[in-house]
Write an enzyme that holds these catalytic residues in place. Structure first.
Site, mmCIF file in Angstrom:
data_model
loop_
_atom_site.group_PDB
_atom_site.id
_atom_site.type_symbol
_atom_site.label_atom_id
_atom_site.label_comp_id
_atom_site.label_asym_id
_atom_site.label_seq_id
_atom_site.Cartn_x
_atom_site.Cartn_y
_atom_site.Cartn_z
ATOM 1 N N GLU A 1 0.831 -1.203 0.000
ATOM 2 C CA GLU A 1 0.000 0.000 0.000
ATOM 3 C C GLU A 1 0.871 1.262 0.000
ATOM 4 O O GLU A 1 0.527 2.282 -0.592
ATOM 5 C CB GLU A 1 -0.899 0.038 1.250
ATOM 6 C CG GLU A 1 -2.004 -1.009 1.290
ATOM 7 C CD GLU A 1 -2.679 -1.109 2.663
ATOM 8 O OE1 GLU A 1 -3.790 -1.665 2.722
ATOM 9 O OE2 GLU A 1 -2.099 -0.657 3.678
ATOM 10 N N ASP B 1 -12.126 -3.975 -2.783
ATOM 11 C CA ASP B 1 -13.148 -5.021 -2.918
ATOM 12 C C ASP B 1 -14.492 -4.513 -2.427
ATOM 13 O O ASP B 1 -14.566 -3.609 -1.600
ATOM 14 C CB ASP B 1 -12.732 -6.272 -2.120
ATOM 15 C CG ASP B 1 -12.528 -5.971 -0.631
ATOM 16 O OD1 ASP B 1 -11.457 -5.419 -0.289
ATOM 17 O OD2 ASP B 1 -13.436 -6.245 0.153
#
Lengths: 242, 242
Positions: free
Chosen positions: B15, B202
């Protein structure tokens, strides 16, 4: 291993008070830092330094700082500020009637300390989530002090969902509580042994709601905890830990 | 409020990497301490100091130190060591198709940051468990940078049980992730504003398993996060925060 400094991490004032009073520990005015709610008490047992860190109160809600976030910080600061060679996490917990637990029993963490609410189904992360932190050999102290032994399983909730129950079973958990695995993670980083001592307030596999049984038995269990914790710190200060 | 030091807390290397590279941040050799896995990167943006703390890897499992325990420690140490006047928690998260989220959307925490996995049904403890940490006024930065706004809801698991879902709905959560509320708790103790910036990997209210979608979209979402996070730190360094 001979112990020179023990740090006891406790979440709730009501859990800690009987122990602090019995050992006549003195409150440290500075705590763990001005911004932090934790309270620190110090004393000595058979020549060893004894530190007790209690989670303190939440400013907005006025309740004890339970669960894994304050426990993480208490463990880290206890280690950095007092350099203990033994950590003890003492508190109350849920037990399982099916595993022979009774209200007021005091368990010592044995086998492992695991999380039951960190479900991360990606290879590697799954094991990390559960943690499975090792416990020292506590067979002798359990026998001498009359403690039950078992795997301690940690989650951030007082209740138990079906998924929690499935995870606790997979963990072979005998004790369900809210802090130990977080402290065990920090203890592992510093390679300091962690002993978990947990007095049973409620049986989570019965029909009585946990919160009712917990509130009803908190005082009784905390008194039981005080006795065994006092015996334990004397034992560790005198004979050390395997 | 004019910002002189910003600390960005990120859980995963994947990330953080695009952002660290884009801003050419330098790794601090000492990290946050010898025993701790966190990595620290430093640089500057428009005259303001920029610190990035990344969770680092678990020694035994070799995976990123995700979830609320490392996040608590990262936030505490970032504050104590670097005295930031703004904290940013940046990372990836789940979104809700029913709330209009799409993969790659970047949300900014607005309204509140709450826990959805600390269920403690005792008066006072129930509110403490949820936390409901306040967010700064981010309306302007959201508009300028094209960010979606919403309540961030935090739990220690990647999946979502029916109980988690019920709590997230009660939380009015638009973003489901694993660290923000823990950081918000520490930020509140020090009265430092926390901005949460979360890129959607998601959609948790669809049939695709979260872990599959998460792994598939992690790189794409982290690139999207990098762009918005870069814009955000420039905005905060230049114009400050309300």
């Amino acid at each position: 291993m001979k112990i020179s400094t023990m740090a006891v991490i406790m979440a709730m004032t009501d859990e800690a008070k009987p122990f602090i009073e019995a050992l006549e520990l003195k409150k440290l005015a500075c705590g763990l830092g001005d911004a932090l709610p934790m309270e620190v008490y110090t004393g000595s047992v058979e020549g060893a330094n004894l530190i007790v860190v209690v989670g303190g109160k939440d400013q907005r809600f006025g309740v004890d700082n339970v669960a894994t976030q304050p426990a993480t910080l208490s463990a880290y600061l206890a280690i950095e500020q007092f350099k203990p060679d033994l950590l003890i996490n003492a508190g109350t917990a849920g037990g399982f009637k099916a595993k022979g637990a009774e209200i007021g029993d005091v368990y010592i963490g044995s086998g492992a300390i695991r999380f039951h609410d960190r479900r991360i189904p990606i290879p590697g992360f799954d094991g990390y989530g559960v943690g499975s932190y090792k416990t020292p050999d506590v067979d002798k102290v359990a026998e001498v002090l009359g403690l039950k032994k078992g795997v301690v399983s940690t989650g951030n909730s007082l209740d138990m969902t079906p998924e929690d129950q499935r995870m606790i079973e997979a963990n072979q958990g005998a004790v369900k509580e809210m802090e130990a695995a977080a402290i065990a993670w920090v203890a592992e980083l510093y390679d300091i042994p962690l002993v978990a001592l947990k007095a049973i307030t409620d049986l989570v596999d019965t029909d009585t709601p946990t919160q009712d049984e917990f509130m009803q038995n908190l005082k009784f269990a905390s008194e039981r905890l005080q006795k065994k914790l006092t015996d334990a710190v004397h034992c560790f200060a005198g004979e050390g830990i395997a």
